[in-house]
Design an enzyme around this catalytic site. Structure first.
Site, PDB file in Angstrom:
ATOM      1  N   PHE A 245       0.854  -1.196   0.000  1.00  0.00           N
ATOM      2  CA  PHE A 245       0.000   0.000   0.000  1.00  0.00           C
ATOM      3  C   PHE A 245       0.890   1.247   0.000  1.00  0.00           C
ATOM      4  O   PHE A 245       1.709   1.438   0.899  1.00  0.00           O
ATOM      5  CB  PHE A 245      -0.881  -0.012   1.259  1.00  0.00           C
ATOM      6  CG  PHE A 245      -1.766   1.192   1.412  1.00  0.00           C
ATOM      7  CD1 PHE A 245      -2.995   1.258   0.767  1.00  0.00           C
ATOM      8  CD2 PHE A 245      -1.381   2.266   2.218  1.00  0.00           C
ATOM      9  CE1 PHE A 245      -3.822   2.373   0.907  1.00  0.00           C
ATOM     10  CE2 PHE A 245      -2.199   3.383   2.372  1.00  0.00           C
ATOM     11  CZ  PHE A 245      -3.419   3.431   1.713  1.00  0.00           C
ATOM     12  N   GLY A 246       0.729   2.096  -1.019  1.00  0.00           N
ATOM     13  CA  GLY A 246       1.506   3.343  -1.097  1.00  0.00           C
ATOM     14  C   GLY A 246       0.604   4.534  -0.837  1.00  0.00           C
ATOM     15  O   GLY A 246      -0.475   4.641  -1.429  1.00  0.00           O
TER      16      GLY A 246
ATOM     17  N   GLY B  81       2.330   7.727  -0.312  1.00  0.00           N
ATOM     18  CA  GLY B  81       3.215   8.872  -0.553  1.00  0.00           C
ATOM     19  C   GLY B  81       3.786   8.746  -1.954  1.00  0.00           C
ATOM     20  O   GLY B  81       3.044   8.506  -2.924  1.00  0.00           O
ATOM     21  N   SER B  82       5.108   8.838  -2.076  1.00  0.00           N
ATOM     22  CA  SER B  82       5.731   8.841  -3.409  1.00  0.00           C
ATOM     23  C   SER B  82       5.485   7.548  -4.180  1.00  0.00           C
ATOM     24  O   SER B  82       5.577   7.539  -5.406  1.00  0.00           O
ATOM     25  CB  SER B  82       7.231   9.114  -3.297  1.00  0.00           C
ATOM     26  OG  SER B  82       7.846   8.094  -2.545  1.00  0.00           O
TER      27      SER B  82
ATOM     28  N   GLU C  38      13.683   3.976   1.287  1.00  0.00           N
ATOM     29  CA  GLU C  38      12.936   4.618   2.379  1.00  0.00           C
ATOM     30  C   GLU C  38      13.641   4.467   3.712  1.00  0.00           C
ATOM     31  O   GLU C  38      13.005   4.359   4.753  1.00  0.00           O
ATOM     32  CB  GLU C  38      11.509   4.040   2.448  1.00  0.00           C
ATOM     33  CG  GLU C  38      10.742   4.094   1.150  1.00  0.00           C
ATOM     34  CD  GLU C  38      10.710   5.479   0.502  1.00  0.00           C
ATOM     35  OE1 GLU C  38      11.013   6.470   1.190  1.00  0.00           O
ATOM     36  OE2 GLU C  38      10.412   5.567  -0.697  1.00  0.00           O
TER      37      GLU C  38
END
Ligand code: BEZ
Length: 352
Positions: free
Chosen positions: A10-11, A13-14, A96
């Site tokens: 699940f993203g 942000g970028s 990250e």
């Protein structure tokens, strides 16, 4: 029959606009009980150790508010085949590394559904990590983003890409949209657009005033190169720039000029440059447009035509025509000389 096995990621942000890995499918989903907030400091992508930028993380809904408020965060889910998942996650752990760790959360597909679609891996930065900046007013967060820049590029580009992804999904994230609104007003007021200028992160303890920002902006727009350095009294053009800030400004200002061409790259190259530690090699290039000399600014796109990055080329378009798709070890025999194994060095690119 053999059933495909996926890992869901699940993203929020970028990863929503620049996943940088291959996936089998993607879809929108949300998580419950968490809120996306610009509370995480960024010292390696959108800021520096001296002056961190602000990027998103998730904060957990306090137990006592659960009966009165619903916290949900929409994002993009990627289904990654089981045999690629390990390598993908290892790459993302590196990308990250600034305070984020992997968690597993339930994902939901539509607002009526009470039943989770499944579990997904989520990168989040907890309040305990060293780079955590925490809460501030929306105005302060917007100003902070407005003046921040790091090795990956401007903090405003990160914010605007995120807001745009959410607008395209048709979902509302009030925190992000409130910050976007203020930053757009600031950009408008200081005539900063997406490409032709940037503001410098100045290690200021307080927000810069309008006149400070105007002088920084005009310095970039006018391409001024001299100013006061640390140890001497600041020059009149840019009373705010210390030596470090000036160096970063110099390095970055070219990235916001008009690109001379476009270089299209394959998925492996997208993944490599998204990590920021890897350069763009000729073998990862699948096409280009425009005519340019070496040391020109080019836009770097993935095979879907999405802008991924901008960089300064070591090779001209004429040279590129001869080495596109080739191994770096063969460049000398193809060209009769050697100008470096990469077409764009990782130190000479920013991420969008
Ligand atoms: C994300 O898009 O989910 C993400 C990207 C970087 C760090 C944390 C989260």
């Amino acid at each position: 029959m053999c059933e495909d096995i996926f890992v869901y990621l699940f993203g929020y942000g970028s990863l929503m606009w620049r996943p940088g890995f291959s996936y089998t499918k993607k879809f929108n989903a949300y998580i419950k009980g968490w809120k996306r907030v610009f509370y995480q400091g960024s010292t390696d992508h959108r800021g520096t150790p001296e002056a961190p930028g602000r990027v998103v993380t998730l904060i957990k809904q306090p137990e006592e508010t659960k009966d009165t408020e619903e916290w949900i965060t929409w994002g993009t889910v990627y289904a990654i085949s089981d045999d690629e998942a390990l390598a993908t996650l290892k790459n993302l752990d590196y990308r990250e590394k600034g305070g984020y760790e992997r968690h597993e959360l339930d994902i939901y597909l539509d607002e009526q559904s009470m039943v989770s679609y499944g579990k997904a891996i989520v990168y989040l930065a907890t309040t305990e990590n060293e780079e955590y900046l925490g809460e501030d007013t929306i105005d302060n967060i917007a100003q902070h983003i407005f003046r921040s820049i790091g090795p990956s590029g401007r903090n405003i580009d990160y914010l605007l890409k995120l807001a745009n992804s959410l607008h395209e999904m048709g979902v509302v994230d009030q925190h992000v949209f409130d910050i976007e609104k203020i930053v757009l007003e600031l950009m408008d007021r200081h005539q900063i657009n997406h490409h032709n200028s940037l503001v410098e992160n100045l290690s200021l303890s307080s927000s810069p005033t309008s006149s400070m920002l105007s002088s920084i902006n005009s310095l970039v727009v006018n391409g001024a190169t001299t100013t006061g350095t640390s140890g001497s009294s600041p020059g009149t053009n840019s009373p705010l720039l210390d030596e470090k800030a000036l160096e970063l400004l110099h390095r970055h200002k070219r990235f916001y000029m008009k690109p001379q061409g476009t270089v299209i790259i394959d998925q492996g190259a997208v993944q490599a440059i998204s990590q920021r530690a890897k350069s763009l090699l000729p073998v990862g290039i699948i096409g280009f447009t425009g005519e340019f000399e070496s040391d020109a600014l080019v836009t770097i796109q993935d095979s879907n035509g999405s802008d991924i990055s901008r960089g300064l080329t070591n090779y001209s378009s004429k040279e590129l025509a001869l080495i596109i798709g080739k191994q770096s070890k063969d460049l000398e025999s193809l060209l009769g000389y050697f100008k470096g194994e990469s077409v764009v060095d990782h130190t000479n690119l920013i991420l969008l």
